[in-house]
Design a protein around this motif. Sequence first.
Motif, PDB file in Angstrom:
ATOM      1  N   ILE A 254      -7.361  -3.135   2.386  1.00 59.90           N
ATOM      2  CA  ILE A 254      -5.923  -2.912   2.242  1.00 59.90           C
ATOM      3  C   ILE A 254      -5.384  -3.721   1.066  1.00 59.90           C
ATOM      4  N   ALA A 255      -5.883  -4.937   0.899  1.00 61.58           N
ATOM      5  CA  ALA A 255      -5.443  -5.766  -0.218  1.00 61.58           C
ATOM      6  C   ALA A 255      -5.796  -5.123  -1.553  1.00 61.58           C
ATOM      7  N   GLU A 256      -6.973  -4.502  -1.624  1.00 59.51           N
ATOM      8  CA  GLU A 256      -7.393  -3.844  -2.859  1.00 59.51           C
ATOM      9  C   GLU A 256      -6.524  -2.623  -3.145  1.00 59.51           C
ATOM     10  N   VAL A 257      -6.144  -1.892  -2.098  1.00 55.88           N
ATOM     11  CA  VAL A 257      -5.238  -0.756  -2.273  1.00 55.88           C
ATOM     12  C   VAL A 257      -3.905  -1.237  -2.844  1.00 55.88           C
ATOM     13  N   GLY A 258      -3.403  -2.342  -2.308  1.00 56.61           N
ATOM     14  CA  GLY A 258      -2.154  -2.905  -2.819  1.00 56.61           C
ATOM     15  C   GLY A 258      -2.262  -3.277  -4.285  1.00 56.61           C
ATOM     16  N   PHE A 259      -3.388  -3.850  -4.660  1.00 61.72           N
ATOM     17  CA  PHE A 259      -3.613  -4.229  -6.051  1.00 61.72           C
ATOM     18  C   PHE A 259      -3.645  -2.997  -6.950  1.00 61.72           C
ATOM     19  N   GLN A 260      -4.294  -1.922  -6.474  1.00 61.44           N
ATOM     20  CA  GLN A 260      -4.372  -0.689  -7.260  1.00 61.44           C
ATOM     21  C   GLN A 260      -3.004  -0.036  -7.441  1.00 61.44           C
ATOM     22  N   CYS A 261      -2.063  -0.395  -6.575  1.00 57.63           N
ATOM     23  CA  CYS A 261      -0.724   0.208  -6.639  1.00 57.63           C
ATOM     24  C   CYS A 261       0.293  -0.686  -7.351  1.00 57.63           C
ATOM     25  N   GLY A 262      -0.166  -1.811  -7.897  1.00 60.69           N
ATOM     26  CA  GLY A 262       0.730  -2.645  -8.683  1.00 60.69           C
ATOM     27  C   GLY A 262       1.231  -3.896  -8.010  1.00 60.69           C
ATOM     28  N   TYR A 263       0.696  -4.223  -6.836  1.00 55.41           N
ATOM     29  CA  TYR A 263       1.137  -5.422  -6.123  1.00 55.41           C
ATOM     30  C   TYR A 263       0.113  -6.535  -6.303  1.00 55.41           C
ATOM     31  N   ASN A 264       0.607  -7.688  -6.726  1.00 59.59           N
ATOM     32  CA  ASN A 264      -0.292  -8.801  -7.032  1.00 59.59           C
ATOM     33  C   ASN A 264      -0.643  -9.647  -5.814  1.00 59.59           C
ATOM     34  N   ASN A 265       0.088  -9.484  -4.706  1.00 58.50           N
ATOM     35  CA  ASN A 265      -0.264 -10.221  -3.497  1.00 58.50           C
ATOM     36  C   ASN A 265      -0.087  -9.339  -2.273  1.00 58.50           C
ATOM     37  N   ALA A 266      -0.921  -9.579  -1.278  1.00 60.66           N
ATOM     38  CA  ALA A 266      -0.986  -8.711  -0.096  1.00 60.66           C
ATOM     39  C   ALA A 266       0.292  -8.764   0.733  1.00 60.66           C
ATOM     40  N   SER A 267       0.919  -9.933   0.818  1.00 58.87           N
ATOM     41  CA  SER A 267       2.109 -10.057   1.662  1.00 58.87           C
ATOM     42  C   SER A 267       3.258  -9.193   1.143  1.00 58.87           C
ATOM     43  N   ASN A 268       3.438  -9.171  -0.171  1.00 61.39           N
ATOM     44  CA  ASN A 268       4.495  -8.338  -0.749  1.00 61.39           C
ATOM     45  C   ASN A 268       4.178  -6.862  -0.541  1.00 61.39           C
ATOM     46  N   PHE A 269       2.918  -6.490  -0.696  1.00 70.04           N
ATOM     47  CA  PHE A 269       2.516  -5.111  -0.471  1.00 70.04           C
ATOM     48  C   PHE A 269       2.784  -4.697   0.974  1.00 70.04           C
ATOM     49  N   ASN A 270       2.372  -5.541   1.933  1.00 69.81           N
ATOM     50  CA  ASN A 270       2.582  -5.224   3.347  1.00 69.81           C
ATOM     51  C   ASN A 270       4.064  -5.102   3.670  1.00 69.81           C
ATOM     52  N   ARG A 271       4.870  -5.989   3.091  1.00 69.39           N
ATOM     53  CA  ARG A 271       6.309  -5.971   3.350  1.00 69.39           C
ATOM     54  C   ARG A 271       6.945  -4.687   2.811  1.00 69.39           C
ATOM     55  N   GLN A 272       6.628  -4.351   1.579  1.00 73.44           N
ATOM     56  CA  GLN A 272       7.204  -3.153   0.975  1.00 73.44           C
ATOM     57  C   GLN A 272       6.698  -1.875   1.656  1.00 73.44           C
ATOM     58  N   PHE A 273       5.450  -1.892   2.078  1.00 72.16           N
ATOM     59  CA  PHE A 273       4.881  -0.722   2.762  1.00 72.16           C
ATOM     60  C   PHE A 273       5.646  -0.457   4.060  1.00 72.16           C
ATOM     61  N   LYS A 274       5.951  -1.505   4.803  1.00 74.55           N
ATOM     62  CA  LYS A 274       6.662  -1.337   6.069  1.00 74.55           C
ATOM     63  C   LYS A 274       8.105  -0.909   5.841  1.00 74.55           C
ATOM     64  N   ILE A 275       8.732  -1.420   4.783  1.00 76.09           N
ATOM     65  CA  ILE A 275      10.111  -1.028   4.467  1.00 76.09           C
ATOM     66  C   ILE A 275      10.176   0.466   4.152  1.00 76.09           C
ATOM     67  N   ILE A 276       9.226   0.949   3.379  1.00 76.97           N
ATOM     68  CA  ILE A 276       9.250   2.346   2.936  1.00 76.97           C
ATOM     69  C   ILE A 276       8.803   3.302   4.037  1.00 76.97           C
ATOM     70  N   THR A 277       7.714   2.956   4.751  1.00 75.32           N
ATOM     71  CA  THR A 277       7.125   3.894   5.714  1.00 75.32           C
ATOM     72  C   THR A 277       7.502   3.621   7.166  1.00 75.32           C
ATOM     73  N   SER A 280       3.106  -0.821   9.202  1.00 78.68           N
ATOM     74  CA  SER A 280       2.242  -1.664   8.388  1.00 78.68           C
ATOM     75  C   SER A 280       1.107  -0.796   7.870  1.00 78.68           C
ATOM     76  N   PRO A 281       0.411  -1.214   6.804  1.00 81.73           N
ATOM     77  CA  PRO A 281      -0.733  -0.429   6.322  1.00 81.73           C
ATOM     78  C   PRO A 281      -1.784  -0.183   7.403  1.00 81.73           C
ATOM     79  N   THR A 282      -2.042  -1.190   8.235  1.00 84.02           N
ATOM     80  CA  THR A 282      -3.028  -1.045   9.302  1.00 84.02           C
ATOM     81  C   THR A 282      -2.591   0.002  10.315  1.00 84.02           C
ATOM     82  N   ALA A 283      -1.305  -0.069  10.721  1.00 88.64           N
ATOM     83  CA  ALA A 283      -0.776   0.907  11.679  1.00 88.64           C
ATOM     84  C   ALA A 283      -0.777   2.305  11.076  1.00 88.64           C
ATOM     85  N   TYR A 284      -0.514   2.399   9.777  1.00 94.68           N
ATOM     86  CA  TYR A 284      -0.516   3.699   9.113  1.00 94.68           C
ATOM     87  C   TYR A 284      -1.904   4.319   9.164  1.00 94.68           C
ATOM     88  N   ILE A 285      -2.928   3.518   8.920  1.00 95.12           N
ATOM     89  CA  ILE A 285      -4.311   4.014   8.970  1.00 95.12           C
ATOM     90  C   ILE A 285      -4.646   4.510  10.373  1.00 95.12           C
TER      91      ILE A 285
END
Length: 291
Positions: A254-277, A280-285
């Motif tokens: 999941i951290a690597e997916v966040g990096f591929q999408c432009g996020y430099n740290n996992a916590s920011n990616f997880n936070r933004q993912f939950k805001i939009i969707t 959490s990325p894990t729950a989405y999977i």
Amino acid sequence: MKPKLLHRNPTGFVESVMYQHTVSEQFLSAWHYHPELELVYVVRSSGSLFVGDAIESFSEGDLVLLGSNLPHRWLNDPSHSSSDSKGSAESLTVHFAPDFLKVNLSKIPEFRSLGQLIELAKRGVVFKGSSCQKVGEQLLAMEMQDEFKRLLNFLDILRLLAQSSNNRLLVSPGYAEQKIESNNRFGRVHAYIMNHFQEDITLEEVADIALMNKSAFCRYFKKITKKNFSRYLHEIRIGYACKLLSEQQQDVSIAEVGFQCGYNNASNFNRQFKIITGHSPTAYIRQYELE
């Protein structure tokens, strides 16, 4: 920075439709647009299709109709870029002019549904179901047909697509309302975002592209998209993250997916993912696996 204008018919159409059966290592990955509408059937390959403000997975058997001057790019999965001398990406494509049906046919009642289909194409349409295979077979048959039979065949293809209820629009209504051309301010900004969303993008950069100061750009962008720039960028990134996660790539974290999408740290990616969707990325999977 901006989408590239391609001339699919530099000398004008000799026929009403231009047919191509393409076999290559990969599809055209440049962010581009052209006046002609484009109907594509994917024979082989898979990857990501970027259309306007949408990101869509594509794979074998997919059928997509793209409207006039709608920016797009085809990005093949790395696994399909191989040393196969015969090519690992194969497609059947038809390009046709926007006024293809307006010369004589649009006034005929039997062709009204085709005109409606052309209107839908402004937002990009992906088709699913049994009609895709039938259309794929008809497209392949065009390779051996003369000009007249090819035209009749293509009209029947459009009829089938116009009657299909198993389809989905790709581009948001707000984006479709914009005239995305090379000299259009929003077009330049959006093209930059789509080309660089996997990198750090600052408000200063996009304001400069729009030839505006930051305050004026923020007001302009909010008026056009009904969203602030930060939210718009996050939605593009998270949309791509959903695409990657839905493919359930076991070897990518999941951290690597966040990096591929432009996020430099996992916590920011997880936070933004939950805001939009809302998940959490894990729950989405997990939700995707249940479906």
